[in-house]
Design a protein around this motif. Sequence first.
Motif, PDB file in Angstrom:
ATOM      1  N   LEU A 126       0.856  -1.175   0.000  1.00  0.00           N
ATOM      2  CA  LEU A 126       0.000   0.000   0.000  1.00  0.00           C
ATOM      3  C   LEU A 126       0.895   1.229   0.000  1.00  0.00           C
ATOM      4  N   GLY A 127       0.551   2.187  -0.835  1.00  0.00           N
ATOM      5  CA  GLY A 127       1.357   3.400  -0.919  1.00  0.00           C
ATOM      6  C   GLY A 127       0.505   4.644  -1.021  1.00  0.00           C
ATOM      7  N   ALA A 128       1.087   5.755  -0.680  1.00  0.00           N
ATOM      8  CA  ALA A 128       0.428   7.050  -0.799  1.00  0.00           C
ATOM      9  C   ALA A 128       1.492   8.098  -1.090  1.00  0.00           C
ATOM     10  N   TYR A 129       1.109   9.144  -1.789  1.00  0.00           N
ATOM     11  CA  TYR A 129       2.068  10.205  -2.082  1.00  0.00           C
ATOM     12  C   TYR A 129       1.377  11.553  -2.028  1.00  0.00           C
ATOM     13  N   LEU A 130       2.172  12.565  -1.701  1.00  0.00           N
ATOM     14  CA  LEU A 130       1.714  13.947  -1.628  1.00  0.00           C
ATOM     15  C   LEU A 130       2.700  14.815  -2.385  1.00  0.00           C
ATOM     16  N   GLN A 131       2.191  15.594  -3.315  1.00  0.00           N
ATOM     17  CA  GLN A 131       3.027  16.486  -4.108  1.00  0.00           C
ATOM     18  C   GLN A 131       2.659  17.943  -3.833  1.00  0.00           C
ATOM     19  N   LEU A 132       3.641  18.791  -3.991  1.00  0.00           N
ATOM     20  CA  LEU A 132       3.400  20.237  -3.962  1.00  0.00           C
ATOM     21  C   LEU A 132       3.931  20.789  -5.273  1.00  0.00           C
ATOM     22  N   TYR A 133       3.014  21.158  -6.152  1.00  0.00           N
ATOM     23  CA  TYR A 133       3.399  21.653  -7.473  1.00  0.00           C
ATOM     24  C   TYR A 133       3.715  23.143  -7.405  1.00  0.00           C
ATOM     25  N   ASN A 134       4.767  23.531  -8.126  1.00  0.00           N
ATOM     26  CA  ASN A 134       5.185  24.937  -8.195  1.00  0.00           C
ATOM     27  C   ASN A 134       5.322  25.525  -6.790  1.00  0.00           C
ATOM     28  N   ALA A 135       6.176  24.888  -5.993  1.00  0.00           N
ATOM     29  CA  ALA A 135       6.321  25.271  -4.592  1.00  0.00           C
ATOM     30  C   ALA A 135       6.727  26.723  -4.415  1.00  0.00           C
ATOM     31  N   LEU A 136       7.446  27.283  -5.363  1.00  0.00           N
ATOM     32  CA  LEU A 136       7.860  28.677  -5.276  1.00  0.00           C
ATOM     33  C   LEU A 136       6.797  29.633  -5.788  1.00  0.00           C
ATOM     34  N   ASP A 137       5.687  29.080  -6.291  1.00  0.00           N
ATOM     35  CA  ASP A 137       4.560  29.876  -6.794  1.00  0.00           C
ATOM     36  C   ASP A 137       5.011  30.888  -7.849  1.00  0.00           C
ATOM     37  N   HIS A 138       5.854  30.435  -8.756  1.00  0.00           N
ATOM     38  CA  HIS A 138       6.339  31.314  -9.808  1.00  0.00           C
ATOM     39  C   HIS A 138       5.229  31.549 -10.832  1.00  0.00           C
ATOM     40  N   PRO A 139       4.981  32.777 -11.237  1.00  0.00           N
ATOM     41  CA  PRO A 139       3.891  33.077 -12.183  1.00  0.00           C
ATOM     42  C   PRO A 139       4.273  32.744 -13.619  1.00  0.00           C
ATOM     43  N   ASN A 140       4.337  31.463 -13.923  1.00  0.00           N
ATOM     44  CA  ASN A 140       4.762  31.048 -15.260  1.00  0.00           C
ATOM     45  C   ASN A 140       3.700  31.372 -16.310  1.00  0.00           C
ATOM     46  N   PRO A 141       4.109  31.901 -17.453  1.00  0.00           N
ATOM     47  CA  PRO A 141       3.143  32.164 -18.529  1.00  0.00           C
ATOM     48  C   PRO A 141       2.774  30.861 -19.218  1.00  0.00           C
ATOM     49  N   ALA A 142       1.606  30.845 -19.834  1.00  0.00           N
ATOM     50  CA  ALA A 142       1.161  29.657 -20.553  1.00  0.00           C
ATOM     51  C   ALA A 142       0.938  29.999 -22.014  1.00  0.00           C
ATOM     52  N   VAL A 143      -0.234  29.702 -22.535  1.00  0.00           N
ATOM     53  CA  VAL A 143      -0.515  29.865 -23.956  1.00  0.00           C
ATOM     54  C   VAL A 143      -0.558  31.354 -24.336  1.00  0.00           C
TER      55      VAL A 143
ATOM     56  N   GLY B 144      -0.312  30.625 -15.930  1.00  0.00           N
ATOM     57  CA  GLY B 144       0.115  29.254 -15.668  1.00  0.00           C
ATOM     58  C   GLY B 144      -0.511  28.705 -14.401  1.00  0.00           C
ATOM     59  N   LEU B 145      -0.034  27.541 -13.991  1.00  0.00           N
ATOM     60  CA  LEU B 145      -0.585  26.886 -12.812  1.00  0.00           C
ATOM     61  C   LEU B 145       0.028  27.472 -11.547  1.00  0.00           C
ATOM     62  N   PRO B 146      -0.774  27.785 -10.535  1.00  0.00           N
ATOM     63  CA  PRO B 146      -0.231  28.299  -9.274  1.00  0.00           C
ATOM     64  C   PRO B 146       0.274  27.156  -8.404  1.00  0.00           C
ATOM     65  N   ARG B 147       0.753  27.503  -7.229  1.00  0.00           N
ATOM     66  CA  ARG B 147       1.156  26.481  -6.256  1.00  0.00           C
ATOM     67  C   ARG B 147      -0.085  25.766  -5.729  1.00  0.00           C
ATOM     68  N   PHE B 148      -0.053  24.438  -5.750  1.00  0.00           N
ATOM     69  CA  PHE B 148      -1.179  23.687  -5.196  1.00  0.00           C
ATOM     70  C   PHE B 148      -0.729  22.253  -4.899  1.00  0.00           C
ATOM     71  N   PRO B 149      -1.378  21.601  -3.924  1.00  0.00           N
ATOM     72  CA  PRO B 149      -1.012  20.231  -3.544  1.00  0.00           C
ATOM     73  C   PRO B 149      -1.757  19.201  -4.383  1.00  0.00           C
ATOM     74  N   LEU B 150      -1.164  18.033  -4.498  1.00  0.00           N
ATOM     75  CA  LEU B 150      -1.757  16.893  -5.185  1.00  0.00           C
ATOM     76  C   LEU B 150      -1.488  15.646  -4.348  1.00  0.00           C
ATOM     77  N   ALA B 151      -2.395  14.695  -4.408  1.00  0.00           N
ATOM     78  CA  ALA B 151      -2.238  13.481  -3.611  1.00  0.00           C
ATOM     79  C   ALA B 151      -2.718  12.283  -4.399  1.00  0.00           C
ATOM     80  N   GLY B 152      -2.268  11.101  -3.988  1.00  0.00           N
ATOM     81  CA  GLY B 152      -2.685   9.881  -4.656  1.00  0.00           C
ATOM     82  C   GLY B 152      -2.425   8.666  -3.804  1.00  0.00           C
ATOM     83  N   LEU B 153      -3.095   7.559  -4.165  1.00  0.00           N
ATOM     84  CA  LEU B 153      -2.943   6.275  -3.490  1.00  0.00           C
ATOM     85  C   LEU B 153      -2.590   5.220  -4.527  1.00  0.00           C
ATOM     86  N   ARG B 154      -1.887   4.163  -4.098  1.00  0.00           N
ATOM     87  CA  ARG B 154      -1.602   3.061  -5.000  1.00  0.00           C
ATOM     88  C   ARG B 154      -1.557   1.766  -4.192  1.00  0.00           C
ATOM     89  N   ILE B 155      -1.795   0.683  -4.894  1.00  0.00           N
ATOM     90  CA  ILE B 155      -1.772  -0.634  -4.286  1.00  0.00           C
ATOM     91  C   ILE B 155      -1.167  -1.610  -5.275  1.00  0.00           C
TER      92      ILE B 155
END
Length: 827
Positions: free
Chosen positions: A787-804, A814-825
Amino acid sequence: MMGFIPGRVSARSPYMWAAMALACIVGNAAGMGAQTAQNDVATRGSISGAVVDAATMAPLPASTVVLSVIGAIVSSQNGHSPFLSTGSVAVTDSLGRYRFIDMAPGEYSLRVQRMGYRPAVIMVQLRGAGDSRVSIGITIAPITLAAVQVRADAAQSYGRMSKRDDFSTSTRVAAVRQRQRTFLASDVREITHNDVSESVTLGETDLFRALQRLPGVKGRDEYSAELWTRGGRWDETRIYFDGLPLFNPLHAFGAFSGVGSDAIGAAFLHPGVRPASIAEGGSGVLDLESRSGGGDGHVRGVGELSVISGRLALDRRSPHGSSAWMISARRSYLDVATRAIQHFVGGNDIYIPYHFSDVSARFDHQIDANRAIETSVLWERDRVTGDVADVVHGNTAGWGNGIARVTFIAPMHGLHTRHTIGISRYAASVDERQPDSAIASRYSASTAPPIHSTVSYATVEGRIEPEAVSGAKPIWSAGYQLTRQAVSNGGAGVRPYASLYDSRIAQPPTRSNAIGVLALWAERQWHPLTHFTAETGLRLEAGTSVLNGGVLRPAPRLLSRYEVNTGTFISAGIGRSFQYTQAMPRDGTSVNQVLYPVQAWLLANGDIPVLRTDITTLGAERWFSSGILASANVYERRASGAVVRDPTPGDISSRALFANADERARGVELSLRRIAGRTTWSAGYSYGTVTTEALGFRYPSTEDRRHGADATVMTALTKSFRVGAAYTATTGSPYTRIRSSEVRVSRDGGQVVIPPIAELPNAMRGPMYTSLDLLLDWTHDFRSWQLGAYLQLYNALDHPNPAVYTAGDHFESGLPRFPLAGLRIAF
């Protein structure tokens, strides 16, 4: 105390004197015993160290270390005879460590041996108390065994279904060694599941996003998993799955890979000169192989639930080993989740009618000791079934790939042969529908222009080569390939800049054509000098006459590698390739980016050019201590027949669908990786320039990201917890500034429409992109499952990256700083 041997011994007899002398020696030894034992304890020491691979410095578990006495001052202790302490044997642990304790001072010899390696013997001088550290490196010595007819599985270096790797990370070391044995070029890169995990990809393990962490590989922006390989467009990196091409295999409007990582058995990126057996790919080739089933007769599985999708993979090998199967499936659940929320909350604007899914399967059967059959399929699809509030109204859309292949393996006059029949089809469509009035009354969004595009690919091909020895690449191989490709496009969406003006005016006619190509290829390795290997190859393609290629199209390749020492290689290569399908140029504006990756495709014929690419590479690789691998590569690529947007400044409302262009790319890539141990990491830097020449204009290509730096790290805090981080920084890419259309009032009171205007091609450059992503991963074993689990923090520095880029000087956020999580088995 003195003693003697009783009996009839004369006082003058020499035997009596000898007996008396022996008694004196024994008595003196007994009288000094206690003090001698105390001195021994004070002066005895230990010998310890590690056994490693001399080339990679990776630890070698299960090695045998034999300690032999040469000139030790060995004495008795605790009642044990000193004459029995002449040698000891130890077996190294999972980290290659050994240890001998309670050793008397003196000279010893250490002999190390392991199957597949040359034995090594060294002398050790132990002078007293303390620990003497002696680590030993041994070199590979392949063992030639008598031929035995067995069934062997193809190497599966990706390793997703493997049990959690111990901290020696043997999977990654084995994958590198396999790649170095198979390919001479130092710029070929193997990808394992550990590499993907270490790259901290967005929300779930995504192969394409992990590849964007490599030197020389970048993407459009953080919303896209496209691969810009050495400054080449996304459609110039050909993705092969079991030898069949995939066209734009992306999910979620380009954000994620269209191939689930659980279905992959091996993955190799060829950014330079590739083998003669590989056909298209103007700037690079990602060669993916499906994973065969494994295990010991029981069903195995791995599942993952992320914020993006749910996935499950199952596989099994029969107990007798004659057959195996694998199936992997993935589906996003945004539509299900938003529908459930809307059901409880109410309203019409919560539900998002979009989802993606993909399924991969493989079946292998061993007919007899010499013949086998392999089958594999892949199907991936994205669907938009209704209006998305404030994004798109009045459309339905769907796009995706499907492939199927059957391969028959059999010997022929002592040679190994493979014959394959395969088909691949890409289909994309955007259709108009009546917008949802409840949404349209509250939100404003445009309707994307209709488009219909299909690409079909069918092949019959074969390969013949001698049987491989000890996992090495055969000294020669040859093959044939007969293919038919067909393309059909229609709808206003194929027009460049279609989102910036009324696309219903003067819609272009449907474009469709087909070509057939017969290819014969052969390659051979040569060893003219010690430690020097050369590989010559020729791919000869013939068929329908095409612009920029004619009827007969030779594509020679030459690769060479010199082994400076056991762990240092220098390679060079030069080669040519042809690519027959190219994507229709897109404008890159926001509306089109919402529903396009739905792409239209062009196929070479008498009016549309074939993309011809010549590439030259020079590189080096070197192993350092502790499993560190360094590489450096320089390259130059020249391409003609590239399909690009018309670069002419001015009114964009009426232009040709494309312009014929030449491209030139050159650059340098540096990489340093530690792939063994509790802590693994990588660092890379690339510098490259890409220029385009079309219709008399010479300008930086859109994919010209001059500087790029990447770094990743993963460390095991405990057996269960790992932490990781990944950092990327790149310079911005060029773009053409567009002035949007305007409506002005004329002097007579009428309205004058000023069409959109394009300025000088790619005269502007977007802002820099940088992102730091963090990962915390937990895995625990519960008997036969994990059983596994993970937690990510995307763009931890909250850099205002341009997109399209949209128009003017505006970029979507672009995408702001935000958390992501998941489970695996896994079981």
